[in-house]
Design a protein around this motif. Structure first.
Motif, PDB file in Angstrom:
ATOM      1  N   MET A   1       0.824  -1.207   0.000  1.00  0.00           N
ATOM      2  CA  MET A   1       0.000   0.000   0.000  1.00  0.00           C
ATOM      3  C   MET A   1       0.861   1.261   0.000  1.00  0.00           C
ATOM      4  O   MET A   1       0.592   2.217  -0.742  1.00  0.00           O
TER       5      MET A   1
ATOM      6  N   THR B   1      -6.421   3.749  -2.857  1.00  0.00           N
ATOM      7  CA  THR B   1      -5.246   3.414  -2.054  1.00  0.00           C
ATOM      8  C   THR B   1      -5.319   4.048  -0.675  1.00  0.00           C
ATOM      9  O   THR B   1      -5.004   3.417   0.344  1.00  0.00           O
TER      10      THR B   1
ATOM     11  N   SER C   1      -7.770   2.183   1.352  1.00  0.00           N
ATOM     12  CA  SER C   1      -7.196   0.901   1.765  1.00  0.00           C
ATOM     13  C   SER C   1      -6.230   1.098   2.934  1.00  0.00           C
ATOM     14  O   SER C   1      -6.202   0.288   3.872  1.00  0.00           O
TER      15      SER C   1
ATOM     16  N   LEU D   1     -11.488  -3.384   0.776  1.00  0.00           N
ATOM     17  CA  LEU D   1     -10.135  -3.237   0.267  1.00  0.00           C
ATOM     18  C   LEU D   1      -9.148  -4.049   1.106  1.00  0.00           C
ATOM     19  O   LEU D   1      -9.458  -4.494   2.212  1.00  0.00           O
ATOM     20  N   SER D   2      -7.939  -4.210   0.586  1.00  0.00           N
ATOM     21  CA  SER D   2      -6.952  -5.090   1.228  1.00  0.00           C
ATOM     22  C   SER D   2      -6.554  -4.619   2.622  1.00  0.00           C
ATOM     23  O   SER D   2      -6.238  -5.425   3.493  1.00  0.00           O
TER      24      SER D   2
ATOM     25  N   LEU E   1      -5.483  -3.360  -3.506  1.00  0.00           N
ATOM     26  CA  LEU E   1      -6.923  -3.124  -3.437  1.00  0.00           C
ATOM     27  C   LEU E   1      -7.762  -4.390  -3.337  1.00  0.00           C
ATOM     28  O   LEU E   1      -8.865  -4.361  -2.784  1.00  0.00           O
TER      29      LEU E   1
END
Length: 344
Positions: free
Chosen positions: A211, A247, A250, A257-258, A333
């Motif tokens: 990220m 982003t 996230s 999202l991740s 993501l």
């Protein structure tokens, strides 16, 4: 800087981290940390600017102090046990010293004061190295010595880091300082779970690195150093602006999202260990971090800088492409659905 010199410095930087990560002897681990520190100093100070010199001096003094504490704690342990093996149990005093040294190297609270100031005095590219690569060696030592570290000390430092990382970033306008406090908060989450499940800690480190690399690649390509600079990102590349939005969300830890994955798993583990109060404090402090991520999101993608209808985009519209950015965006993501696979 001379290409040969740059190659030697980058090679030393990588070698130092690899030596620390692959050694089981305290002295070799210390040598790797010293190589790493001495290699990054010329990279920080190569601008020939007073701020860069100040940043390099602060970084050197802090890292030298932390390395000296690591060597001192390992010598005490070797004196009492007769062994230099990293994985062997250590006494309580040596363990507390070593935990404090690693916290200083990572920039965990309350030894975090040097981190935002050093990053503000460097270039964005150098800041990316400090955010990601320079964290690998101390995190490896935490991974190797997790059974010997003090759980209460790490939990306290982790909780304090998440709170200070959120509070400190609210008043900042420089993107490097905002990301510095973001890093303090993220490594607080890793420190809190390091003595319980190291696989979640490594997963958090992996996702955080991806990220941060994605966001910093965007900042480097758009030359954005302040929040005000980010308001004109849409004029350079609307696609990159949308990517920056996702982003940042996230990084804030919003589903689907991740970035939601590690926080979800860490909170779950803290509750399972009957640390509900700690989990509540860390979850509440993540709202502070989310606030300045949303402020960045708002100024970057949801507002439009003053312009006329004839100058919607910049006069020379250059297509911005980056292999690193396109490689990092999907895992940044879209990794949440494969959480069960990663935890097996």
């Amino acid at each position: 800087m001379n290409p040969t010199t740059t190659t030697m410095i980058m090679f030393s930087l990588a070698t130092g981290t690899i030596i620390t990560a692959s050694s089981f002897h305290w002295f070799m681990a210390w040598i790797g940390l010293e190589m790493n520190t001495l290699a990054i100093i010329p990279i920080i100070s190569k601008q020939h600017h007073p701020r860069a010199t100040e940043a390099a001096t602060k970084y050197f003094l802090t890292q030298a102090t932390a390395s000296a504490l690591i060597l001192f704690s390992s010598m005490i342990n070797a004196w009492q046990s007769g062994m230099w093996d990293i994985t062997q149990p250590t006494n309580q005093f040596s363990s507390i010293l070593f935990t404090a040294a690693l916290a200083m190297k990572l920039g965990l609270a309350p030894t975090h004061f040097w981190f935002p100031e050093v990053l503000q005095g460097t270039t964005t590219t150098t800041a990316l190295i400090l955010y990601t690569w320079q964290k690998l060696a101390p995190m490896t030592l935490i991974y190797l010595t997790t059974n010997n570290l003090s759980p209460s000390t790490l939990l306290l430092m982790g909780t304090l880091s998440t709170c200070i990382g959120g509070w400190g970033g609210i008043n900042q306008t420089q993107t490097r300082k905002i990301m510095a406090y973001s890093s303090i908060a993220h490594f607080g989450w890793m420190a809190a779970v390091s003595t319980m499940l190291t696989n979640i800690m490594l997963l958090n480190l992996l996702i955080y690195t991806m990220m941060t690399t994605t966001l910093f690649t965007t900042l480097i390509l758009t030359k954005s150093k302040t929040i005000q600079n980010m308001t004109t990102t849409w004029a350079l590349s609307p696609t990159m602006t949308a990517t920056t939005l996702l982003t940042l969300l996230s990084l804030g830890g919003l589903p689907p999202l991740s970035g939601f994955m590690p926080k979800w798993l860490i909170l779950n583990e803290l509750v399972n260990q009957d640390l509900t109060l700690t989990a509540t404090i860390m979850a509440m402090s993540s709202l502070l971090s989310l606030f300045f991520y949303l402020r960045l999101t708002y100024t970057t993608t949801l507002t439009m800088a003053p312009n006329t209808t004839n100058t919607t985009y910049k006069w020379r519209f250059n297509l911005i492409t980056s292999t690193l950015l396109t490689t990092m965006i999907p895992p940044t993501l879209l990794m949440l659905p494969i959480t069960p696979v990663l935890m097996q």
